[in-house]
Scaffold this motif. Structure first.
Motif, PDB file in Angstrom:
ATOM      1  N   LEU A  65       4.624   0.576   6.099  1.00  0.00           N
ATOM      2  CA  LEU A  65       4.708   0.185   4.695  1.00  0.00           C
ATOM      3  C   LEU A  65       6.054   0.575   4.098  1.00  0.00           C
ATOM      4  CD1 LEU A  65       2.965  -1.045   2.366  1.00  0.00           C
ATOM      5  CD2 LEU A  65       2.291   1.290   1.806  1.00  0.00           C
ATOM      6  N   ALA A  66       6.547   1.756   4.470  1.00  0.00           N
ATOM      7  CA  ALA A  66       7.839   2.214   3.965  1.00  0.00           C
ATOM      8  C   ALA A  66       8.972   1.304   4.406  1.00  0.00           C
ATOM      9  CB  ALA A  66       8.106   3.644   4.446  1.00  0.00           C
ATOM     10  N   VAL A  67       8.904   0.826   5.648  1.00  0.00           N
ATOM     11  CA  VAL A  67       9.968  -0.026   6.184  1.00  0.00           C
ATOM     12  C   VAL A  67       9.961  -1.399   5.533  1.00  0.00           C
ATOM     13  CG1 VAL A  67      10.787  -1.183   8.266  1.00  0.00           C
ATOM     14  CG2 VAL A  67      10.064   1.202   8.377  1.00  0.00           C
ATOM     15  N   MET A  68       8.782  -1.971   5.341  1.00  0.00           N
ATOM     16  CA  MET A  68       8.687  -3.363   4.900  1.00  0.00           C
ATOM     17  C   MET A  68       8.710  -3.547   3.386  1.00  0.00           C
ATOM     18  SD  MET A  68       8.742  -5.418   7.408  1.00  0.00           S
ATOM     19  CE  MET A  68       8.181  -6.918   6.580  1.00  0.00           C
ATOM     20  N   SER A  69       8.330  -2.553   2.615  1.00  0.00           N
ATOM     21  CA  SER A  69       8.177  -2.740   1.172  1.00  0.00           C
ATOM     22  C   SER A  69       9.435  -3.234   0.462  1.00  0.00           C
ATOM     23  CB  SER A  69       7.684  -1.439   0.527  1.00  0.00           C
ATOM     24  OG  SER A  69       6.352  -1.190   0.902  1.00  0.00           O
ATOM     25  N   PRO A  70      10.636  -2.717   0.782  1.00  0.00           N
ATOM     26  CA  PRO A  70      11.832  -3.276   0.118  1.00  0.00           C
ATOM     27  C   PRO A  70      12.018  -4.757   0.400  1.00  0.00           C
ATOM     28  CG  PRO A  70      12.347  -1.164   1.125  1.00  0.00           C
ATOM     29  CD  PRO A  70      10.987  -1.541   1.604  1.00  0.00           C
ATOM     30  N   LEU A  71      11.722  -5.180   1.632  1.00  0.00           N
ATOM     31  CA  LEU A  71      11.845  -6.600   1.958  1.00  0.00           C
ATOM     32  C   LEU A  71      10.863  -7.422   1.134  1.00  0.00           C
ATOM     33  CD1 LEU A  71      12.873  -8.985   3.602  1.00  0.00           C
ATOM     34  CD2 LEU A  71      11.199  -8.389   5.384  1.00  0.00           C
ATOM     35  N   TRP A  72       9.616  -6.979   1.047  1.00  0.00           N
ATOM     36  CA  TRP A  72       8.648  -7.709   0.221  1.00  0.00           C
ATOM     37  C   TRP A  72       9.082  -7.721  -1.240  1.00  0.00           C
ATOM     38  CZ3 TRP A  72       6.628 -10.445   3.566  1.00  0.00           C
ATOM     39  CH2 TRP A  72       5.969  -9.989   4.697  1.00  0.00           C
ATOM     40  N   GLY A  73       9.692  -6.631  -1.703  1.00  0.00           N
ATOM     41  CA  GLY A  73      10.182  -6.598  -3.080  1.00  0.00           C
ATOM     42  C   GLY A  73      11.293  -7.604  -3.325  1.00  0.00           C
ATOM     43  N   ILE A  74      12.226  -7.709  -2.376  1.00  0.00           N
ATOM     44  CA  ILE A  74      13.306  -8.701  -2.488  1.00  0.00           C
ATOM     45  C   ILE A  74      12.733 -10.114  -2.493  1.00  0.00           C
ATOM     46  CG2 ILE A  74      15.304  -9.668  -1.285  1.00  0.00           C
ATOM     47  CD1 ILE A  74      15.888  -6.790  -0.278  1.00  0.00           C
ATOM     48  N   LEU A  75      11.769 -10.371  -1.618  1.00  0.00           N
ATOM     49  CA  LEU A  75      11.143 -11.694  -1.578  1.00  0.00           C
ATOM     50  C   LEU A  75      10.367 -11.990  -2.857  1.00  0.00           C
ATOM     51  CD1 LEU A  75       9.864 -11.782   2.127  1.00  0.00           C
ATOM     52  CD2 LEU A  75      11.842 -12.972   1.153  1.00  0.00           C
ATOM     53  N   ALA A  76       9.789 -10.945  -3.466  1.00  0.00           N
ATOM     54  CA  ALA A  76       9.078 -11.141  -4.738  1.00  0.00           C
ATOM     55  C   ALA A  76      10.034 -11.591  -5.829  1.00  0.00           C
ATOM     56  CB  ALA A  76       8.370  -9.849  -5.139  1.00  0.00           C
ATOM     57  N   ASP A  77      11.221 -10.973  -5.896  1.00  0.00           N
ATOM     58  CA  ASP A  77      12.212 -11.388  -6.888  1.00  0.00           C
ATOM     59  C   ASP A  77      12.760 -12.778  -6.595  1.00  0.00           C
ATOM     60  OD1 ASP A  77      12.017  -9.036  -8.337  1.00  0.00           O
ATOM     61  OD2 ASP A  77      13.615  -8.035  -7.217  1.00  0.00           O
ATOM     62  N   ARG A  78      12.706 -13.176  -5.336  1.00  0.00           N
ATOM     63  CA  ARG A  78      13.280 -14.453  -4.933  1.00  0.00           C
ATOM     64  C   ARG A  78      12.275 -15.602  -5.024  1.00  0.00           C
ATOM     65  NH1 ARG A  78      18.150 -16.719  -4.877  1.00  0.00           N
ATOM     66  NH2 ARG A  78      18.275 -18.409  -3.365  1.00  0.00           N
ATOM     67  N   TYR A  79      11.021 -15.347  -4.602  1.00  0.00           N
ATOM     68  CA  TYR A  79      10.039 -16.425  -4.490  1.00  0.00           C
ATOM     69  C   TYR A  79       8.823 -16.264  -5.400  1.00  0.00           C
ATOM     70  CZ  TYR A  79      12.734 -17.553  -0.320  1.00  0.00           C
ATOM     71  OH  TYR A  79      13.762 -17.876   0.539  1.00  0.00           O
ATOM     72  N   GLY A  80       8.725 -15.156  -6.101  1.00  0.00           N
ATOM     73  CA  GLY A  80       7.606 -14.961  -7.008  1.00  0.00           C
ATOM     74  C   GLY A  80       6.733 -13.788  -6.599  1.00  0.00           C
ATOM     75  N   ARG A  81       6.061 -13.211  -7.595  1.00  0.00           N
ATOM     76  CA  ARG A  81       5.228 -12.029  -7.340  1.00  0.00           C
ATOM     77  C   ARG A  81       3.828 -12.397  -6.874  1.00  0.00           C
ATOM     78  NH1 ARG A  81       9.410 -11.917 -11.517  1.00  0.00           N
ATOM     79  NH2 ARG A  81      10.811 -10.305 -10.735  1.00  0.00           N
ATOM     80  N   LYS A  82       3.305 -13.509  -7.342  1.00  0.00           N
ATOM     81  CA  LYS A  82       1.970 -13.935  -6.920  1.00  0.00           C
ATOM     82  C   LYS A  82       1.898 -14.197  -5.412  1.00  0.00           C
ATOM     83  CE  LYS A  82      -1.570 -17.489  -7.680  1.00  0.00           C
ATOM     84  NZ  LYS A  82      -1.994 -18.656  -8.490  1.00  0.00           N
ATOM     85  N   ARG A  87      -0.138 -12.657   0.024  1.00  0.00           N
ATOM     86  CA  ARG A  87       0.179 -12.210   1.380  1.00  0.00           C
ATOM     87  C   ARG A  87      -0.505 -10.874   1.692  1.00  0.00           C
ATOM     88  NH1 ARG A  87       2.649  -7.494   1.593  1.00  0.00           N
ATOM     89  NH2 ARG A  87       4.101  -8.247   0.029  1.00  0.00           N
ATOM     90  N   ALA A  88      -0.431  -9.942   0.755  1.00  0.00           N
ATOM     91  CA  ALA A  88      -1.007  -8.620   0.990  1.00  0.00           C
ATOM     92  C   ALA A  88      -2.519  -8.690   1.161  1.00  0.00           C
ATOM     93  CB  ALA A  88      -0.644  -7.693  -0.176  1.00  0.00           C
ATOM     94  N   ASN A  89      -3.185  -9.499   0.350  1.00  0.00           N
ATOM     95  CA  ASN A  89      -4.641  -9.585   0.415  1.00  0.00           C
ATOM     96  C   ASN A  89      -5.124 -10.285   1.681  1.00  0.00           C
ATOM     97  OD1 ASN A  89      -6.130  -8.431  -1.937  1.00  0.00           O
ATOM     98  ND2 ASN A  89      -4.665  -9.650  -3.079  1.00  0.00           N
ATOM     99  N   LEU A 117       2.576  -3.023   7.717  1.00  0.00           N
ATOM    100  CA  LEU A 117       3.637  -4.029   7.706  1.00  0.00           C
ATOM    101  C   LEU A 117       3.346  -5.171   6.740  1.00  0.00           C
ATOM    102  CD1 LEU A 117       4.509  -4.384  11.503  1.00  0.00           C
ATOM    103  CD2 LEU A 117       5.979  -3.429   9.723  1.00  0.00           C
ATOM    104  N   PHE A 118       2.097  -5.601   6.659  1.00  0.00           N
ATOM    105  CA  PHE A 118       1.799  -6.851   5.964  1.00  0.00           C
ATOM    106  C   PHE A 118       0.952  -6.709   4.701  1.00  0.00           C
ATOM    107  CE2 PHE A 118       2.732  -8.215  10.318  1.00  0.00           C
ATOM    108  CZ  PHE A 118       3.688  -9.189  10.052  1.00  0.00           C
ATOM    109  N   THR A 119       0.462  -5.520   4.405  1.00  0.00           N
ATOM    110  CA  THR A 119      -0.384  -5.398   3.207  1.00  0.00           C
ATOM    111  C   THR A 119       0.405  -4.762   2.067  1.00  0.00           C
ATOM    112  OG1 THR A 119      -1.358  -3.304   3.981  1.00  0.00           O
ATOM    113  CG2 THR A 119      -2.473  -5.340   4.607  1.00  0.00           C
ATOM    114  N   GLY A 120      -0.222  -3.903   1.291  1.00  0.00           N
ATOM    115  CA  GLY A 120       0.421  -3.328   0.111  1.00  0.00           C
ATOM    116  C   GLY A 120      -0.009  -4.034  -1.162  1.00  0.00           C
TER     117      GLY A 120
END
Length: 435
Positions: A65-82, A87-89, A117-120
């Motif tokens: 989770l620590a490794v992947m969370s920044p990437l998911w955060g960048i993708l959230a700003d780029r493609y949306g938070r929903k 993806r996490a669910n 890796l894939f939740t959060g």
């Protein structure tokens, strides 16, 4: 200042609240009972190995989770938070269900890492609502989501304790996946996000300046990140060993009812967290957050110290017969007095320790521009996960060296260390909070 989507933030909050409740309830059907699953279903019999693998499974998920969370955060700003919440669910639903089919401990730990890796779901929901709610309702919004997390956790652990006794550990993981999947469907069908995707990135000098801007924002949050890490460490130090501690108070491996009472004791803690999130989230919009955070740390320290004293000194006392009646239903059960003493103390400990989370989330949200909240909250999960990595590993090490009860002797000092840290962080970010 009003962030994007403020016209429908209340509707989103209600839906995401229910979704988070279902999601965390699903995770808690099975994961809190991992030590018992490792021993009874995966064939790990040695007590020291059960403790080690339980800690390793928890830490491996947090590391991923620590490794992947920044990437998911960048993708959230780029493609949306929903999309990130979806993806996490849905990833969580599949992976947790597969855990129940694990043939051995290696496969189980590998799936725990995939889960990280894939939740959060919690961080994805927080980011979505932080961008959706008005600035002057950030405390209420993020506090309410914390309450959803812990109330779902509470319900899941209580029901999960019954499920594993009635149907077995493997079936409990299947029910976990189903509940998390229902959470994803709720988000898919009912959550609204009017996200404006940024223009395609062209590598220019302006792009470089933009990345320097992002990096500057992340670095300016570093004091808060350190506090998040230390708070997560203190709160998770007993996490991988709590079921074994309840079993110890209950009378040992050969005494029945450990899973059932683990669920009940954990549920009491989650009730405390739920009430804490609702109360503190509301207070943060009106009172000084630093005082709330210091009180929370000291209260958690005191409650954890009492756990090291009161239940442990009640070991060996004669078991108590309980006749519980409610809504026309009656249950007969037995409990060790030590476990009964643990329940209210666990409530107190989690009530206070959960009060730290809304403070730090509100501070992060208030010092971050709306367009950068995905990456900021993504790195927040990374730092929090570092605490979740070393907390369970420290707890497992203490348990193997000195016994599981020693965790509650050492643990209060970790909460005490947070008190001066809160003042240090406030001095670092005060000017940005007031701007």
């Amino acid at each position: 200042m009003v962030e994007d989507g403020a016209s429908y933030w209340r509707r989103n909050l209600l839906i995401v609240w229910i979704s988070q409740f279902l999601s965390l309830m699903g995770f808690s059907f099975s994961l809190p009972f991992s030590p018992f699953f490792i021993r009874d279903a995966l064939g790990v019999s040695a007590d020291s190995q059960v403790k080690m693998y339980a800690a390793l499974a928890t830490a491996s998920s947090a590391l991923a989770l620590a490794v992947m969370s920044p990437l998911w955060g960048i993708l959230a700003d780029r493609y949306g938070r929903k999309p990130m919440l979806l993806r996490a669910n849905f990833a969580g639903a599949i992976i947790v269900a597969l855990m129940g089919m694990s043939p051995n401990i290696t496969a189980f730990i590998a799936l725990r890492m995939l889960q990280g890796l894939f939740t959060g779901t919690m961080s994805a929901a927080m980011t979505l609502m932080a961008c959706c709610a008005p600035r002057n309702r950030q405390g209420l919004t993020l506090g309410a989501l914390s309450a959803a997390v812990y109330s779902g956790d509470m319900t899941g652990q209580f029901i999960g304790g019954l499920l594993v006794e009635w149907y077995g550990f493997r079936q409990a993981f299947l029910y976990s996946g189903m509940a998390i999947g229902m959470s994803g469907l709720l988000v898919l069908l009912l959550v609204r996000e009017d996200f404006q995707r940024p223009a395609p990135v062209i590598k220019t000098a302006e792009t470089a300046r933009n990345w320097h801007f992002k990096l500057g924002i992340v670095l300016s949050c570093l004091p808060l990140y350190i506090l998040l890490m230390m708070s997560a460490f203190a709160r998770s130090v007993d996490g991988s060993q709590f079921a074994l501690f309840v079993e110890f108070l209950n009378g040992g491996v050969n005494e029945a009812g450990a899973a059932r009472w683990t669920g009940r004791a954990a549920a009491a803690g989650c009730i405390g967290a739920m009430l804490s999130g609702l109360l503190i989230g509301r207070l943060l919009d009106y009172f000084r957050p630093s005082r709330v955070a210091r009180t929370a740390a000291l209260g958690a320290m005191l409650a954890m110290a009492l756990i090291a004293i009161v239940p442990v000194h009640m070991l060996g006392m004669e078991r108590v017969a309980l006749d519980i009646g409610a809504f026309g239903l009656y249950f007969h059960d037995q409990a060790a007095p030590a476990v009964l003493a643990l329940v209210p103390l666990r409530f107190m400990m989690i009530f206070f320790s959960a009060g730290l989370e809304p403070v730090m989330n509100v501070w992060l949200s208030k010092i971050t521009p709306a367009s950068q909240k995905g990456i900021v909250f993504g790195f927040a999960v990374t730092w929090r996960s570092i605490g979740w990595i070393f907390g369970p590993l420290a707890g497992g090490t203490i348990s193997m060296l000195w016994g599981v009860e020693a965790i509650y002797v050492v643990g209060p000092f970790f909460f005490l260390a947070l008190v001066p840290m809160i003042g240090w962080v406030l001095r670092k970010i005060r000017s940005r909070l007031e701007s």
